[in-house]
Design a protein around this motif. Structure first.
Motif, short mmCIF file in Angstrom:
data_model
loop_
_atom_site.label_atom_id
_atom_site.label_comp_id
_atom_site.label_asym_id
_atom_site.label_seq_id
_atom_site.Cartn_x
_atom_site.Cartn_y
_atom_site.Cartn_z
N THR A 167 0.85 -1.19 0.00
CA THR A 167 0.00 0.00 0.00
C THR A 167 0.89 1.24 0.00
N HIS A 168 0.49 2.24 -0.77
CA HIS A 168 1.31 3.44 -0.90
C HIS A 168 0.42 4.65 -1.12
N THR A 169 1.03 5.82 -1.17
CA THR A 169 0.30 7.09 -1.36
C THR A 169 0.81 7.85 -2.58
N CYS A 170 1.49 7.14 -3.48
CA CYS A 170 2.11 7.81 -4.62
C CYS A 170 1.67 7.15 -5.93
N ILE A 188 4.35 -13.44 -14.17
CA ILE A 188 4.17 -12.35 -13.22
C ILE A 188 3.16 -11.36 -13.79
N THR A 189 2.15 -11.04 -13.00
CA THR A 189 1.12 -10.09 -13.38
C THR A 189 1.10 -8.95 -12.37
N VAL A 190 1.13 -7.71 -12.86
CA VAL A 190 1.13 -6.52 -12.00
C VAL A 190 -0.22 -5.83 -12.11
N VAL A 191 -0.80 -5.52 -10.95
CA VAL A 191 -2.12 -4.89 -10.89
C VAL A 191 -2.03 -3.67 -9.97
N HIS A 192 -2.66 -2.57 -10.39
CA HIS A 192 -2.73 -1.35 -9.58
C HIS A 192 -4.19 -1.10 -9.19
N LYS A 193 -4.39 -0.79 -7.93
CA LYS A 193 -5.74 -0.58 -7.41
C LYS A 193 -5.82 0.76 -6.69
N ASP A 194 -6.99 1.37 -6.77
CA ASP A 194 -7.29 2.58 -6.01
C ASP A 194 -8.15 2.19 -4.81
N ASN A 195 -7.55 2.22 -3.65
CA ASN A 195 -8.27 1.86 -2.43
C ASN A 195 -9.03 3.04 -1.82
N ARG A 196 -8.95 4.20 -2.49
CA ARG A 196 -9.68 5.39 -2.06
C ARG A 196 -9.10 5.97 -0.77
N PHE A 197 -9.53 7.17 -0.47
CA PHE A 197 -9.11 7.91 0.72
C PHE A 197 -7.60 8.12 0.76
N GLY A 198 -6.98 8.28 -0.39
CA GLY A 198 -5.57 8.61 -0.45
C GLY A 198 -4.62 7.43 -0.48
N TYR A 199 -5.14 6.20 -0.59
CA TYR A 199 -4.29 5.01 -0.60
C TYR A 199 -4.48 4.26 -1.92
N TRP A 200 -3.37 3.79 -2.45
CA TRP A 200 -3.36 2.94 -3.63
C TRP A 200 -2.61 1.65 -3.29
N GLU A 201 -2.80 0.66 -4.11
CA GLU A 201 -2.17 -0.64 -3.86
C GLU A 201 -1.60 -1.19 -5.15
N THR A 202 -0.39 -1.69 -5.06
CA THR A 202 0.26 -2.35 -6.19
C THR A 202 0.43 -3.83 -5.85
N GLU A 203 0.01 -4.68 -6.78
CA GLU A 203 0.11 -6.13 -6.58
C GLU A 203 0.97 -6.74 -7.68
#
Length: 356
Positions: A167-170, A188-203
């Motif tokens: 989890t990150h903020t950038c 390998i598969t890379v996924v980016h998610k918007d978790n809202r409220f200022g947090y994003w997630e890279t998988e």
């Protein structure tokens, strides 16, 4: 009732009530040296004139002069120059701010302010709105470890999935996730998610087929964040071998094979023993017959007198007459057979004579 409440909430919103209001996230956990994007939106009165231009400003705390962002960089605090900018395309209601190179003292609070400027003029009007009641604070983190998630059991020869997430903020400069496995067979598969409220997630999703050599091996995922800071998480991989019955079949076959070999050996030995017995019996048959006849003759001689001369139980035994040893024999009919081998009869005669 639900529809009525929704309509009431809609009509009571700042847009329709003519209020200026900003919606800013309250707190963010930010990694030092990385960046942070502060989500921000605001509303204005419905009768707001489009003839005025909106000037967006961010300042520190309640001091409106300590600006961390302004269109005029000369008005920005020295420590924040070149580190702040408005994020993405700014529409009429967007006030999202991006801050890079987060430092340990960038705690905040940081607040949003808007000024209305008449078109064709650089002097702001008297319409100024500072939303000091909706500010954001930073919680500075020195480390941000990725999280490894795996399936329950890794089975040899079957596809297995491990997920590394952080989890990150950038969102403008996503962290990079790498694995310690180097093989062309891995996917390998890379996924980016918007978790809202200022947090994003890279998988990063790793799919591979574990082998016997992968049992008790370490799987590591390294996250490299904006600013150069890295962090790593490691887990131990346990691979379950493919379910087979070798542990049952092999011992059973070994026992059956040993028993079969032992039975064959015993059968061969018994056959050889019986064959040897038959050979000995056929070779020594005459001797065995002679011994049998000899033992039968001995038994017949031992019981001969009683069978040859049976007498009734009530018959009187008369004593025979024998000549005196001093008187000569009456007859010369007695003749001794020399070397006839009839020693047994002579011995009987002598015994009788002696008894008399």
């Amino acid at each position: 009732m639900i529809i009525f409440c929704l309509l009431l909430a809609a009509f009571s919103s700042p847009v329709f009530t003519g209020e200026w209001k900003a919606n800013v996230v309250k707190e963010l956990e930010v990694l030092v040296t990385s960046c942070a994007v502060i989500p921000c939106t605001y509303t204005h009165p419905k009768d707001h004139t489009p003839t005025s231009r909106q000037r967006r400003i961010w300042h520190r705390g309640s001091n409106k002069e300590e600006r961390i962002y302004a269109e005029d960089q000369t008005l920005v605090l020295e420590n924040f120059k070149g580190r702040t900018q408005m994020f993405e395309n700014q529409n009429e209601n967007n006030c999202t701010l991006e801050m890079t190179g987060i430092q340990g003292h960038d705690n905040g609070p940081f607040c949003f302010r808007i000024e209305l400027v008449q078109k064709g003029s650089d002097t702001p009007s008297t319409d100024k709105f500072s939303f000091v009641e909706n500010c954001v604070t930073f919680k500075i983190l020195n480390d941000q470890k990725p999280k490894l998630t795996q399936q329950q059991t890794a089975i040899q020869g079957k596809p297995y999935v491990i997920t590394c997430s952080v989890t990150h903020t950038c969102p403008s400069k996503m962290p990079k996730l790498t694995w310690n496995r180097v093989t062309t067979d891995d996917a390998i598969t890379v996924v980016h998610k918007d978790n809202r409220f200022g947090y994003w997630e890279t998988e990063s999703i790793l799919t591979f087929i574990p082998g016997e050599k992968d049992d008790h091996s370490e799987i590591s995922c390294t996250a490299e964040f904006n600013g150069g800071k890295t962090s790593q998480t490691t887990l131990m991989l346990y691979v379950k071998r493919t379910e087979t019955y070798n542990h049952i079949i092999i011992p059973t076959v070994a026992v059956i094979g040993t028993a079969a070999i032992f039975a064959v050996i015993c059968t061969v030995m018994v056959k050889r023993y019986r064959k040897r017995i038959d050979e000995l019996q056929s070779r020594d048959g005459s001797l065995w017959n002679r011994m049998s006849r000899f033992s039968h003759r001995i038994r017949s001689h031992a019981s001969g007198p009683s069978r040859a001369d049976p007498r009734p139980a009530n018959q009187k035994v008369t004593k025979g007459r024998f000549p005196s040893p001093k008187s000569p024999p009456k007859s010369c009919n007695y003749r001794q057979d020399a070397d006839d081998g009839d020693d047994h009869m002579n011995a009987l005669d002598n015994n009788v004579y002696g008894n008399m």
